[in-house]
Design a protein around this motif. Structure first.
Motif, PDB file in Angstrom:
ATOM      1  N   PHE A 146      -6.714   4.995   5.711  1.00  0.00           N
ATOM      2  CA  PHE A 146      -6.811   5.414   4.469  1.00  0.00           C
ATOM      3  C   PHE A 146      -7.822   6.533   4.423  1.00  0.00           C
ATOM      4  N   LEU A 147      -8.072   6.831   4.889  1.00  0.00           N
ATOM      5  CA  LEU A 147      -9.091   7.820   4.633  1.00  0.00           C
ATOM      6  C   LEU A 147      -9.736   8.011   3.244  1.00  0.00           C
ATOM      7  N   LEU A 148      -9.378   8.380   2.204  1.00  0.00           N
ATOM      8  CA  LEU A 148      -9.199   9.040   0.853  1.00  0.00           C
ATOM      9  C   LEU A 148      -9.332   6.960  -0.389  1.00  0.00           C
ATOM     10  N   GLY A 149      -8.209   6.129   0.567  1.00  0.00           N
ATOM     11  CA  GLY A 149      -8.354   5.078  -0.450  1.00  0.00           C
ATOM     12  C   GLY A 149      -6.529   4.555  -0.732  1.00  0.00           C
ATOM     13  N   THR A 150      -5.860   3.954  -1.714  1.00  0.00           N
ATOM     14  CA  THR A 150      -4.826   4.093  -2.240  1.00  0.00           C
ATOM     15  C   THR A 150      -5.019   4.557  -3.778  1.00  0.00           C
ATOM     16  N   ASP A 151      -4.397   5.127  -4.148  1.00  0.00           N
ATOM     17  CA  ASP A 151      -4.203   4.934  -5.414  1.00  0.00           C
ATOM     18  C   ASP A 151      -2.967   3.708  -5.733  1.00  0.00           C
ATOM     19  N   LYS A 152      -2.875   3.716  -7.606  1.00  0.00           N
ATOM     20  CA  LYS A 152      -3.267   2.716  -8.465  1.00  0.00           C
ATOM     21  C   LYS A 152      -1.719   2.070  -7.926  1.00  0.00           C
ATOM     22  N   TYR A 153      -0.625   3.270  -7.053  1.00  0.00           N
ATOM     23  CA  TYR A 153       0.026   2.199  -6.554  1.00  0.00           C
ATOM     24  C   TYR A 153      -0.009   1.700  -4.527  1.00  0.00           C
ATOM     25  N   GLY A 154      -1.182   1.808  -4.069  1.00  0.00           N
ATOM     26  CA  GLY A 154      -1.102   1.996  -2.639  1.00  0.00           C
ATOM     27  C   GLY A 154      -0.346   3.118  -1.735  1.00  0.00           C
ATOM     28  N   ARG A 155      -0.542   4.304  -2.768  1.00  0.00           N
ATOM     29  CA  ARG A 155       0.194   5.521  -1.252  1.00  0.00           C
ATOM     30  C   ARG A 155      -0.924   6.157  -1.369  1.00  0.00           C
ATOM     31  N   ASP A 156      -0.678   6.525  -0.434  1.00  0.00           N
ATOM     32  CA  ASP A 156      -2.356   7.442   0.648  1.00  0.00           C
ATOM     33  C   ASP A 156      -2.746   8.784  -0.422  1.00  0.00           C
TER      34      ASP A 156
END
Length: 367
Positions: free
Chosen positions: A147-157
């Motif tokens: 995940f190049l920019l990480g994941t959000d609070k729901y685990g989405r790319d």
């Protein structure tokens, strides 16, 4: 030589000499390409990039994890629909720490970020149609995802959400500016050309609309039309025509005094033809500049509406919506979740403002 063509060439030559104007136009061209090919570029090509993995929520940029894909019931979709709108998410992706081949299939240990032993689950071979034996499951259904920019609070790319979210910002700009130009040019041209009571009535409408705070008016229109994607487009467009109308009115009032307009009247041309063929082409240069500024304003308004929760509705990705979901993370040690979409909005708005400045310089006849 045709005068209009000559003036156009002069304006283009002046625009090409403006470094920031050319750079911003190139950047916007790249943004448009990204918007068109968003699902082809996004690592998560599910519709709205909405593949959730709650066990890996709020991970830092560059995070890697092994992922097993459990196929679901496949649905036939056209390749064109998949290209523009993503594919329906029928498979289940599960982040894992480890796996073990068993006699009946595969056993996985789900990912945990705190170092504790994850939940163990067994999946039979029949769930993996492309694998002829249990030994083939890891090679065909387990992969390492980054995940190049990480994941959000729901685990989405987050990268996928950002790429698809650019469609909202560009679309709101195009539609809102188009609506504002149609209404603004029409009313401004009528008011400037006919004058008198017609001008007074239209100016009264312009002044009343101008006096209402833009965001408040957009919220009122949005609530009247209902929450939704297209409602926001219409609402923003209906609030941005006022400045266009005022500028067009002033330009028309100036141009209609020219001798070629008097000659057109003497030849018996209709008012509609005189406005459309003789006045507007000579009065639209300032409108082009205003349109660039309105484009930037529309992006900011849409972001503000999404932040307030009345713009593009979840799970549709919107840069303003992403900021809304993660602004609290600024003080929780993960500010990038809100800063990245904020920088994206800033860069897109800045590009339009720089293009507007470059167009102003290029179309300035006094320069």
């Amino acid at each position: 030589m045709n005068t209009s063509t000559s003036l156009t060439k002069i304006a283009l030559r002046k625009f090409r000499k403006n470094f920031w104007g050319v750079f911003s136009l190139s950047f916007l061209g790249l943004c448009v390409l990204v918007a068109v090919f968003a699902y082809a570029l996004a690592p998560d090509d599910s519709k709205n990039a909405n593949q959730m993995h709650l066990s890996i929520h709020s991970k830092n940029p560059g995070f890697k994890v092994s992922m097993i894909t459990i196929p679901g019931n496949t649905e036939q979709e056209s390749s064109l629909s998949t290209f523009f709108f993503g594919k329906k998410n029928v498979a289940t992706e599960i982040p894992i720490n480890s796996y073990e081949i068993t006699g009946e299939g595969i056993a996985i240990t789900e990912y945990t970020s705190d170092g504790t032993a994850g939940l163990r689950k067994d999946y039979p071979l029949r769930l993996f149609p492309k694998a002829n034996s249990a030994e083939e499951i890891p090679g065909k259904y387990i992969s390492e995802e980054k995940f190049l920019l990480g994941t959000d609070k729901y685990g989405r790319d987050l990268l996928s959400r950002m790429l698809i979210g650019i469609r909202i910002s560009l679309a709101i700009g195009f539609v809102a500016v188009f609506i504002s130009l149609i209404i603004g040019i029409t009313l401004g041209a009528i008011a400037g050309y006919f004058g008198g009571k017609v001008d007074a009535a239209i100016m009264w409408l312009i002044n009343v609309t101008w006096s209402i705070p833009t965001l408040l008016l957009v919220i009122a229109i949005t609530l009247a039309l209902g929450k939704g994607f297209w409602q926001v487009f219409i609402a923003v467009g209906l609030t941005m025509w006022v400045e266009v109308a005022r500028v067009v009115r002033g330009q028309v009032m100036s141009v209609k005094q020219m001798q070629y307009v008097t000659a057109a009247r003497a030849l018996g041309y209709t008012d509609f033809r005189i406005i459309l063929k003789h006045i507007l082409p000579n009065a639209l240069a300032p409108v082009i500049i205003i349109s660039a500024a309105n484009f930037a304003g529309a992006i900011l308004i849409e972001s503000g509406l999404s932040f307030l929760g009345i713009g593009a509705q979840p799970p549709m990705p919107s840069w303003g919506g992403i900021i809304k979901d993660h602004y609290a993370y600024i003080i929780l040690g993960k500010p990038y979740l809100a800063v990245i979409p904020g920088l994206a909005i800033m860069s897109l708005v800045t590009a339009f403002m720089l293009i507007g400045n470059a167009l102003r310089d290029a179309l300035d006849v006094k320069a």
